[in-house]
Design a protein around this motif. Sequence first.
Motif, PDB file in Angstrom:
ATOM      1  N   UNK A  69     -50.592  22.784  15.894  1.00 24.18           N
ATOM      2  CA  UNK A  69     -50.780  24.206  16.139  1.00 24.18           C
ATOM      3  C   UNK A  69     -52.242  24.599  15.993  1.00 24.18           C
ATOM      4  N   UNK A  70     -52.891  24.106  14.936  1.00 26.83           N
ATOM      5  CA  UNK A  70     -54.308  24.412  14.733  1.00 26.83           C
ATOM      6  C   UNK A  70     -55.162  23.750  15.799  1.00 26.83           C
ATOM      7  N   UNK A  71     -54.749  22.571  16.225  1.00 28.26           N
ATOM      8  CA  UNK A  71     -55.473  21.871  17.276  1.00 28.26           C
ATOM      9  C   UNK A  71     -55.430  22.676  18.576  1.00 28.26           C
ATOM     10  N   UNK A  72     -54.241  23.113  18.954  1.00 22.61           N
ATOM     11  CA  UNK A  72     -54.102  23.885  20.188  1.00 22.61           C
ATOM     12  C   UNK A  72     -54.856  25.206  20.089  1.00 22.61           C
ATOM     13  N   UNK A 125     -59.843  15.993  28.716  1.00 21.74           N
ATOM     14  CA  UNK A 125     -58.412  15.719  28.836  1.00 21.74           C
ATOM     15  C   UNK A 125     -57.609  16.410  27.740  1.00 21.74           C
ATOM     16  N   UNK A 126     -58.214  16.634  26.584  1.00 24.71           N
ATOM     17  CA  UNK A 126     -57.514  17.346  25.519  1.00 24.71           C
ATOM     18  C   UNK A 126     -57.213  18.783  25.894  1.00 24.71           C
ATOM     19  N   UNK A 127     -58.150  19.449  26.593  1.00 30.44           N
ATOM     20  CA  UNK A 127     -57.896  20.813  27.066  1.00 30.44           C
ATOM     21  C   UNK A 127     -56.772  20.824  28.085  1.00 30.44           C
ATOM     22  N   UNK A 128     -56.705  19.767  28.899  1.00 33.28           N
ATOM     23  CA  UNK A 128     -55.602  19.654  29.859  1.00 33.28           C
ATOM     24  C   UNK A 128     -54.272  19.504  29.136  1.00 33.28           C
ATOM     25  N   UNK A 129     -54.209  18.600  28.165  1.00 37.54           N
ATOM     26  CA  UNK A 129     -52.964  18.343  27.433  1.00 37.54           C
ATOM     27  C   UNK A 129     -52.535  19.556  26.618  1.00 37.54           C
ATOM     28  N   UNK A 130     -53.480  20.409  26.246  1.00 36.90           N
ATOM     29  CA  UNK A 130     -53.116  21.603  25.460  1.00 36.90           C
ATOM     30  C   UNK A 130     -52.192  22.534  26.242  1.00 36.90           C
TER      31      UNK A 130
END
Length: 446
Positions: free
Chosen positions: A208-211, A311-316
């Motif tokens: 949750x904090x990551x997103x 890619x992390x922004x995509x996976x979010x």
Amino acid sequence: MFRKYEERIQKWLDNSRKALLIYGARQVGKTYLIRKMLEQNQVPYFEINLLEREDVVKAIRSIADVTELSARLAMYSDKALPEKEGIIFLDEVQRYPEIVTKIKFLVDEGRFRYILSGSNLGVELEGIRSMPVGYAEQWQMYPMDLYEFSLNLGITEQQWAYVRECLKEEKPVDEIIHQKMMRVFYYYLVSGGMPAVVRVFIDKHNLLELKAEQQNIVNQYKADFIKYEAADRRLRILAIYDSIPAQLRKQDLRFVFTYLNKELKFDRYEQSFLWLKDAGVSIPIFQAEAVESPLELSRSTNRFKLFDSDVGLLVSHYPPEARQALLGAGENAELNNGALFENFVAQELTAAEIPAYYFKSTKIGEIDFLIEDFGGVLPLEVKSGKDYQKHTALDHLMKNEVYRVKRAVVLSRFNLKREGDILYLPIYMTGLLKGTEPEVSFTIEL
């Protein structure tokens, strides 16, 4: 956190009298790294954030005399700045991009040294009348690649040296090391390479904090779209950017403008698409019309795949259970792993400054990536599933008598092995594919 750009900044500090210009997307870590390197080297410097100091921008905008300009900038420092060695660090220069054209004169004067950085500067540089060629070293900074990310997670340089040796000698990676590297790879898909997000990933262990941190960055991007563009154009930019996750979920990853609206045409949206590219928030991979070197000569102008710059922004954008699955088994996650794997490859090639294209024809099929090889063109196929040895289009290409492709690479989650002209590599080796140009001696005869 470790960044490989440290070495480049250190080299500039030690050897160059030119100005240093670093640009890239927001939140890739430009300001933090510059400060870190200046303080680590105990260099006297003064930092001015041009977004926060409207008074400074107003004061220097009308100054034409270079001596007065350098004196005025130094005067804003709270402590005396030693001449010749003191550095003036101008951050967020997209607020006043004209300063880039004046750097030539400041460097010639030689009173101080200068570092400039900014977000969306790739966009602003397009409109600058005169770039200071020969007076400024300039390069684009990207999110952390897998190598940087892994070192911050505990993978050692010794382990990476071993992986490089395996690639060079074309031998399988020790299975324990291979599984460890693959775990880091799946972690990277969830986190991406934005330093603030990586810090949350390491410290908080909370999706949750990551997103929330990733969403904060996305919101900053969208705020920039609104800030720097007129109303009609910003809507186009937002529409394209917001459509990237959905476009990448399609079986055919090629970006289709009619997906946004059936009546849209590329020429109307071309500048908005280029804005996203120049701002560093998206990665276009253009189609090559032929598998021949140089690939740039056969590049299509309106056929491309559009990937997220991180890619992390995509996976979010994916549901929580999908992101949680990537953190666990990874390969069994119920989502389009193929799109994520390809986005990762596009991001790694971009960070390694390797120009990439893709190829598609009725006769051959689609090849995910093409890069220049010193023996011609090297095709790259990306496989996320267990059937990684099934690659019909690549087989057709290898048999094609016109293109005469000598070798190819398949990137997957499986260990290294060679079968004939095809080299199967674990996907974490993507960033190591950049070859070394062979040394060629020549003679001059007049």
